[in-house]
Write a protein that holds these residues in place. Structure first.
Motif, PDB file in Angstrom:
ATOM      1  N   ILE A  94      -7.864 -11.266   4.327  1.00 24.94           N
ATOM      2  CA  ILE A  94      -7.711 -10.881   2.928  1.00 24.94           C
ATOM      3  C   ILE A  94      -7.486  -9.376   2.874  1.00 24.94           C
ATOM      4  O   ILE A  94      -8.324  -8.597   3.329  1.00 24.94           O
ATOM      5  N   ILE A  95      -6.334  -8.979   2.338  1.00 27.75           N
ATOM      6  CA  ILE A  95      -5.994  -7.559   2.244  1.00 27.75           C
ATOM      7  C   ILE A  95      -5.984  -7.151   0.775  1.00 27.75           C
ATOM      8  O   ILE A  95      -5.428  -7.853  -0.066  1.00 27.75           O
ATOM      9  N   ILE A  96      -6.623  -6.031   0.481  1.00 26.92           N
ATOM     10  CA  ILE A  96      -6.735  -5.550  -0.892  1.00 26.92           C
ATOM     11  C   ILE A  96      -5.809  -4.353  -1.098  1.00 26.92           C
ATOM     12  O   ILE A  96      -6.119  -3.248  -0.633  1.00 26.92           O
ATOM     13  N   PRO A  97      -4.668  -4.526  -1.770  1.00 27.79           N
ATOM     14  CA  PRO A  97      -3.879  -3.356  -2.168  1.00 27.79           C
ATOM     15  C   PRO A  97      -4.644  -2.612  -3.261  1.00 27.79           C
ATOM     16  O   PRO A  97      -5.187  -3.228  -4.184  1.00 27.79           O
ATOM     17  N   LEU A  98      -4.683  -1.295  -3.157  1.00 28.87           N
ATOM     18  CA  LEU A  98      -5.516  -0.511  -4.068  1.00 28.87           C
ATOM     19  C   LEU A  98      -4.835   0.811  -4.404  1.00 28.87           C
ATOM     20  O   LEU A  98      -4.393   1.529  -3.503  1.00 28.87           O
ATOM     21  N   VAL A  99      -4.746   1.105  -5.691  1.00 30.95           N
ATOM     22  CA  VAL A  99      -4.253   2.415  -6.125  1.00 30.95           C
ATOM     23  C   VAL A  99      -5.429   3.395  -6.076  1.00 30.95           C
ATOM     24  O   VAL A  99      -6.538   3.056  -6.507  1.00 30.95           O
ATOM     25  N   ALA A 100      -5.184   4.577  -5.552  1.00 31.47           N
ATOM     26  CA  ALA A 100      -6.265   5.555  -5.387  1.00 31.47           C
ATOM     27  C   ALA A 100      -6.623   6.208  -6.724  1.00 31.47           C
ATOM     28  O   ALA A 100      -6.280   7.365  -7.002  1.00 31.47           O
ATOM     29  N   GLU A 101      -7.292   5.433  -7.564  1.00 27.46           N
ATOM     30  CA  GLU A 101      -7.770   5.919  -8.855  1.00 27.46           C
ATOM     31  C   GLU A 101      -9.235   5.528  -8.996  1.00 27.46           C
ATOM     32  O   GLU A 101      -9.734   4.670  -8.260  1.00 27.46           O
ATOM     33  N   VAL A 102      -9.932   6.102  -9.967  1.00 28.66           N
ATOM     34  CA  VAL A 102     -11.377   5.926 -10.081  1.00 28.66           C
ATOM     35  C   VAL A 102     -11.759   4.477 -10.378  1.00 28.66           C
ATOM     36  O   VAL A 102     -12.601   3.889  -9.695  1.00 28.66           O
ATOM     37  N   LEU A 103     -11.161   3.840 -11.397  1.00 28.18           N
ATOM     38  CA  LEU A 103     -11.580   2.499 -11.799  1.00 28.18           C
ATOM     39  C   LEU A 103     -11.286   1.432 -10.732  1.00 28.18           C
ATOM     40  O   LEU A 103     -12.157   0.608 -10.445  1.00 28.18           O
ATOM     41  N   PRO A 104     -10.083   1.405 -10.135  1.00 29.39           N
ATOM     42  CA  PRO A 104      -9.858   0.441  -9.051  1.00 29.39           C
ATOM     43  C   PRO A 104     -10.826   0.632  -7.891  1.00 29.39           C
ATOM     44  O   PRO A 104     -11.259  -0.337  -7.270  1.00 29.39           O
ATOM     45  N   PHE A 105     -11.186   1.877  -7.615  1.00 27.71           N
ATOM     46  CA  PHE A 105     -12.126   2.191  -6.542  1.00 27.71           C
ATOM     47  C   PHE A 105     -13.479   1.548  -6.832  1.00 27.71           C
ATOM     48  O   PHE A 105     -14.089   0.901  -5.981  1.00 27.71           O
ATOM     49  N   LYS A 106     -13.946   1.676  -8.072  1.00 26.62           N
ATOM     50  CA  LYS A 106     -15.229   1.091  -8.450  1.00 26.62           C
ATOM     51  C   LYS A 106     -15.169  -0.437  -8.453  1.00 26.62           C
ATOM     52  O   LYS A 106     -16.173  -1.116  -8.215  1.00 26.62           O
ATOM     53  N   GLY A 107     -13.988  -0.998  -8.724  1.00 25.05           N
ATOM     54  CA  GLY A 107     -13.832  -2.444  -8.765  1.00 25.05           C
ATOM     55  C   GLY A 107     -13.925  -3.124  -7.414  1.00 25.05           C
ATOM     56  O   GLY A 107     -14.044  -4.355  -7.342  1.00 25.05           O
ATOM     57  N   LEU A 108     -13.904  -2.357  -6.332  1.00 25.40           N
ATOM     58  CA  LEU A 108     -13.997  -2.933  -4.995  1.00 25.40           C
ATOM     59  C   LEU A 108     -15.292  -3.708  -4.789  1.00 25.40           C
ATOM     60  O   LEU A 108     -15.325  -4.712  -4.082  1.00 25.40           O
ATOM     61  N   THR A 109     -16.373  -3.234  -5.398  1.00 25.36           N
ATOM     62  CA  THR A 109     -17.664  -3.918  -5.255  1.00 25.36           C
ATOM     63  C   THR A 109     -17.590  -5.339  -5.785  1.00 25.36           C
ATOM     64  O   THR A 109     -18.099  -6.282  -5.163  1.00 25.36           O
ATOM     65  N   MET A 110     -16.930  -5.511  -6.932  1.00 23.85           N
ATOM     66  CA  MET A 110     -16.787  -6.838  -7.525  1.00 23.85           C
ATOM     67  C   MET A 110     -15.994  -7.766  -6.611  1.00 23.85           C
ATOM     68  O   MET A 110     -16.368  -8.923  -6.401  1.00 23.85           O
ATOM     69  N   ILE A 111     -14.887  -7.262  -6.051  1.00 24.83           N
ATOM     70  CA  ILE A 111     -14.068  -8.078  -5.152  1.00 24.83           C
ATOM     71  C   ILE A 111     -14.873  -8.464  -3.919  1.00 24.83           C
ATOM     72  O   ILE A 111     -14.860  -9.621  -3.477  1.00 24.83           O
ATOM     73  N   ASN A 112     -15.585  -7.502  -3.362  1.00 27.69           N
ATOM     74  CA  ASN A 112     -16.357  -7.747  -2.148  1.00 27.69           C
ATOM     75  C   ASN A 112     -17.437  -8.799  -2.383  1.00 27.69           C
ATOM     76  O   ASN A 112     -17.645  -9.687  -1.548  1.00 27.69           O
ATOM     77  N   ASP A 113     -18.118  -8.736  -3.522  1.00 31.64           N
ATOM     78  CA  ASP A 113     -19.158  -9.724  -3.849  1.00 31.64           C
ATOM     79  C   ASP A 113     -18.536 -11.119  -3.983  1.00 31.64           C
ATOM     80  O   ASP A 113     -19.116 -12.112  -3.527  1.00 31.64           O
ATOM     81  N   PHE A 114     -17.360 -11.185  -4.599  1.00 31.83           N
ATOM     82  CA  PHE A 114     -16.662 -12.462  -4.766  1.00 31.83           C
ATOM     83  C   PHE A 114     -16.307 -13.049  -3.407  1.00 31.83           C
ATOM     84  O   PHE A 114     -16.528 -14.245  -3.148  1.00 31.83           O
ATOM     85  N   ILE A 115     -15.775 -12.215  -2.517  1.00 33.73           N
ATOM     86  CA  ILE A 115     -15.374 -12.682  -1.189  1.00 33.73           C
ATOM     87  C   ILE A 115     -16.587 -13.139  -0.379  1.00 33.73           C
ATOM     88  O   ILE A 115     -16.527 -14.127   0.360  1.00 33.73           O
ATOM     89  N   LYS A 116     -17.714 -12.466  -0.538  1.00 35.35           N
ATOM     90  CA  LYS A 116     -18.929 -12.877   0.176  1.00 35.35           C
ATOM     91  C   LYS A 116     -19.382 -14.265  -0.258  1.00 35.35           C
ATOM     92  O   LYS A 116     -19.870 -15.067   0.550  1.00 35.35           O
ATOM     93  N   GLN A 117     -19.229 -14.585  -1.550  1.00 37.04           N
ATOM     94  CA  GLN A 117     -19.567 -15.916  -2.039  1.00 37.04           C
ATOM     95  C   GLN A 117     -18.626 -16.965  -1.437  1.00 37.04           C
ATOM     96  O   GLN A 117     -19.054 -18.062  -1.066  1.00 37.04           O
ATOM     97  N   VAL A 118     -17.330 -16.611  -1.346  1.00 38.59           N
ATOM     98  CA  VAL A 118     -16.363 -17.518  -0.718  1.00 38.59           C
ATOM     99  C   VAL A 118     -16.752 -17.756   0.737  1.00 38.59           C
ATOM    100  O   VAL A 118     -16.741 -18.888   1.237  1.00 38.59           O
ATOM    101  N   GLN A 119     -17.099 -16.691   1.423  1.00 40.94           N
ATOM    102  CA  GLN A 119     -17.482 -16.774   2.839  1.00 40.94           C
ATOM    103  C   GLN A 119     -18.717 -17.657   3.019  1.00 40.94           C
ATOM    104  O   GLN A 119     -18.773 -18.488   3.931  1.00 40.94           O
TER     105      GLN A 119
END
Length: 251
Positions: free
Chosen positions: A141-166
């Motif tokens: 799973i690869i996360i394309p990310l724009v180097a801005e403040v809000l997308p950066f903070k949103g990484l935690t949400m994606i990571n938590d979601f992926i951990k549940q999938v795992q």
């Protein structure tokens, strides 16, 4: 080699998921790999960017059980696409009561895996059932990310979601890498990149995709960035990223 199934996902739109799927798929195909790209977004931007005419069928019919086979359309000798359509917007509602609804895409892909070296999935900009299907079916799973403040903070949400999938659906599910896109040489961008690399280290790909107007123009001609303008920054960056991706998956 074993088929590599790679999802490009982020719950935020406008981070170049579609652009990355299209260009990496095309570049891998040009290197001689057999590649299938899967459009899971109801906006169907990947489909429009690779096909010159609207397809008669879409992945919606396979996901909802109206047909048992994925609609695979050749793009070039080594590249094919499973197209999307606006009907996909109804799929999540229709699949709510389906048995093993999280594994539908994985089961469909099992039938075509022997034909491909790479299957690349363009996820919708949400963490709903379609993205869940993509992550359940994926090795990487690869996360394309724009180097801005809000997308950066949103990484935690994606990571938590992926951990549940795992934990519940796919032991292989994990963030394989973060790709910085639409990168430009500003103080904010450099600061966000620095923080990302300090916190996540090698999880952030060395290559970053510089902001480049040619990347946006290429799909209008139904071409990948290398065909459209091989000397531009976008072409150079996506070629370099594809090489780094191949190294990451052990090829």
């Amino acid at each position: 080699m074993e088929t590599k199934v790679i999802s490009f996902g982020n719950h935020k739109g406008g981070v170049a998921k579609t652009t990355t799927t299209a260009n990496v798929g095309s570049i891998l195909a040009s290197k001689g790999y057999k590649v299938l790209v899967v459009d899971l977004d109801a906006q169907a931007n990947l489909t429009v960017s690779l096909l010159k005419k609207e397809p008669e069928n879409s992945i919606y019919y396979a996901l909802t059980g109206k047909t048992s086979e994925l609609p695979v359309i050749p793009v070039t000798d080594n590249l094919s696409i499973v197209p999307a359509s606006l009907q996909l917007a109804m799929a999540e509602m229709e699949l709510t009561a389906a048995i093993s609804r999280e594994r539908i895409l994985a089961e469909l892909l099992e039938k075509v895996k022997p034909d491909y070296d790479f299957i690349l999935i363009d996820c919708p900009p949400s963490l709903g059932l379609l993205t869940l299907n993509a992550f359940t079916a994926s090795n990487e799973i690869i996360i394309p990310l724009v180097a801005e403040v809000l997308p950066f903070k949103g990484l935690t949400m994606i990571n938590d979601f992926i951990k549940q999938v795992q934990h519940r659906l796919n032991r292989e599910a994990h963030i394989s890498g973060i790709l910085l896109t639409r990168w430009e040489s500003t103080k904010l961008t450099k600061e966000i990149e620095s923080r990302l690399r300090n916190q996540l280290g090698s999880l952030v790909f060395d290559v970053k995709i510089r902001k480049n107007i040619a990347i946006a123009e290429a799909p209008l001609e139904s071409k990948n960035i290398v065909e459209f303008d091989p000397k531009c920054n976008g072409a150079q960056d996506y070629c370099a990223f594809t090489d780094e991706l191949l190294t990451m998956v052990g090829i």
